[in-house]
Design an enzyme around this catalytic site. Sequence first.
Site, PDB file in Angstrom:
ATOM      1  N   ASP A  69       0.854  -1.188   0.000  1.00  0.00           N
ATOM      2  CA  ASP A  69       0.000   0.000   0.000  1.00  0.00           C
ATOM      3  C   ASP A  69       0.887   1.234   0.000  1.00  0.00           C
ATOM      4  O   ASP A  69       2.017   1.197   0.496  1.00  0.00           O
ATOM      5  CB  ASP A  69      -0.930   0.028   1.224  1.00  0.00           C
ATOM      6  CG  ASP A  69      -2.014   1.074   1.052  1.00  0.00           C
ATOM      7  OD1 ASP A  69      -2.960   0.809   0.272  1.00  0.00           O
ATOM      8  OD2 ASP A  69      -1.907   2.163   1.638  1.00  0.00           O
TER       9      ASP A  69
HETATM   10  N1  GTP Z   1       2.549   3.486 -12.937  1.00  0.00           N
HETATM   11  C1  GTP Z   1       2.663   4.165 -11.776  1.00  0.00           C
HETATM   12  N2  GTP Z   1       1.788   3.889 -10.764  1.00  0.00           N
HETATM   13  C2  GTP Z   1       1.951   4.592  -9.619  1.00  0.00           C
HETATM   14  C3  GTP Z   1       2.937   5.591  -9.449  1.00  0.00           C
HETATM   15  N3  GTP Z   1       2.814   6.088  -8.184  1.00  0.00           N
HETATM   16  C4  GTP Z   1       1.791   5.434  -7.600  1.00  0.00           C
HETATM   17  N4  GTP Z   1       1.289   4.521  -8.459  1.00  0.00           N
HETATM   18  C5  GTP Z   1       0.175   3.587  -8.225  1.00  0.00           C
HETATM   19  O1  GTP Z   1      -0.736   4.181  -7.309  1.00  0.00           O
HETATM   20  C6  GTP Z   1      -1.402   3.131  -6.620  1.00  0.00           C
HETATM   21  C7  GTP Z   1      -1.290   3.401  -5.142  1.00  0.00           C
HETATM   22  O2  GTP Z   1      -2.515   3.067  -4.570  1.00  0.00           O
HETATM   23  P1  GTP Z   1      -2.683   1.811  -3.576  1.00  0.00           P
HETATM   24  O3  GTP Z   1      -3.930   2.050  -2.806  1.00  0.00           O
HETATM   25  O4  GTP Z   1      -1.404   1.547  -2.851  1.00  0.00           O
HETATM   26  O5  GTP Z   1      -2.880   0.544  -4.518  1.00  0.00           O
HETATM   27  P2  GTP Z   1      -4.080   0.209  -5.510  1.00  0.00           P
HETATM   28  O6  GTP Z   1      -3.826   0.868  -6.823  1.00  0.00           O
HETATM   29  O7  GTP Z   1      -5.391   0.479  -4.862  1.00  0.00           O
HETATM   30  O8  GTP Z   1      -3.866  -1.331  -5.761  1.00  0.00           O
HETATM   31  P3  GTP Z   1      -3.942  -2.539  -4.690  1.00  0.00           P
HETATM   32  O9  GTP Z   1      -2.548  -3.080  -4.591  1.00  0.00           O
HETATM   33  O10 GTP Z   1      -4.914  -3.507  -5.305  1.00  0.00           O
HETATM   34  O11 GTP Z   1      -4.436  -1.959  -3.379  1.00  0.00           O
HETATM   35  C8  GTP Z   1      -0.687   1.826  -6.966  1.00  0.00           C
HETATM   36  O12 GTP Z   1      -1.422   1.116  -7.933  1.00  0.00           O
HETATM   37  C9  GTP Z   1       0.643   2.320  -7.530  1.00  0.00           C
HETATM   38  O13 GTP Z   1       1.187   1.402  -8.442  1.00  0.00           O
HETATM   39  C10 GTP Z   1       3.839   5.844 -10.536  1.00  0.00           C
HETATM   40  O14 GTP Z   1       4.740   6.700 -10.473  1.00  0.00           O
HETATM   41  N5  GTP Z   1       3.671   5.098 -11.657  1.00  0.00           N
END
Ligand code: GTP
Length: 193
Positions: A69
């Site tokens: 996360d």
């Molecule tokens: N491609 C990319 N994605 C990013 C970047 N910074 C943050 N993210 C994405 O932002 C999201 C952070 O949100 P989280 O709540 O941690 O994760 P999520 O997308 O909900 O996915 P889960 O693992 O299913 O919880 C993640 O999917 C990260 O991969 C970046 O610089 N590049």
Amino acid sequence: MSELILASTSSARRALMDGLGLPYRAEAPGVDEVVSPHLSAEDAVRELASRKARAVHQRHPEAWVLGADQLVEVAGEILSKPQDRNAAREQLGKLLGHTHAIHTGVCLVGPDGQVHEAVETARLGFYALSAEELERYLDLDEWVGCCGSYRVESAGQALLERLEGDRSNVQGLPMVTVVRLLRSAGFRFFERR
Ligand SMILES: Nc1nc2c(ncn2[C@@H]2O[C@H](COP(=O)(O)OP(=O)(O)OP(=O)(O)O)[C@@H](O)[C@H]2O)c(=O)[nH]1
């Protein structure tokens, strides 16, 4: 050989795991991501990474399960994923011309039920942008699904004045830490499968 599951819906996390070249599959954690507003960003991402990994491990107790996360912290404020373009504009407005931290919690639960976790922080300095240039960046839709409303590996590189830490951490999984957790838990790499 126990299977490896990434407890995530994130395409960026899958891309990082793909790079490791191990057979694995992804499964949605399906957990409630509400945490106490009194938690620090580091404690919140540690808690949520653990919640995600443990939830999937309960369904597959014989597997290795990795959850993560991420939150952005800037000037004492915590940012997650923007809901729309206006929220993305507001987030980037706080980051541009300043330094912010990205905190990523990682939790690995092994087939033996042992839990290994870590929180990694990267610090990023962003250039200031004109309102017009910010709108042009928003037009690229890199803000969609991204904590902090930018993609550090894509056009978002043009925002980046300075980066301290693991670039893969910014994308969603600090791979140096992921490998360290796997090795310390006894995961065997390069096995014939
Ligand atoms: N491609 C990319 N994605 C990013 C970047 N910074 C943050 N993210 C994405 O932002 C999201 C952070 O949100 P989280 O709540 O941690 O994760 P999520 O997308 O909900 O996915 P889960 O693992 O299913 O919880 C993640 O999917 C990260 O991969 C970046 O610089 N590049």
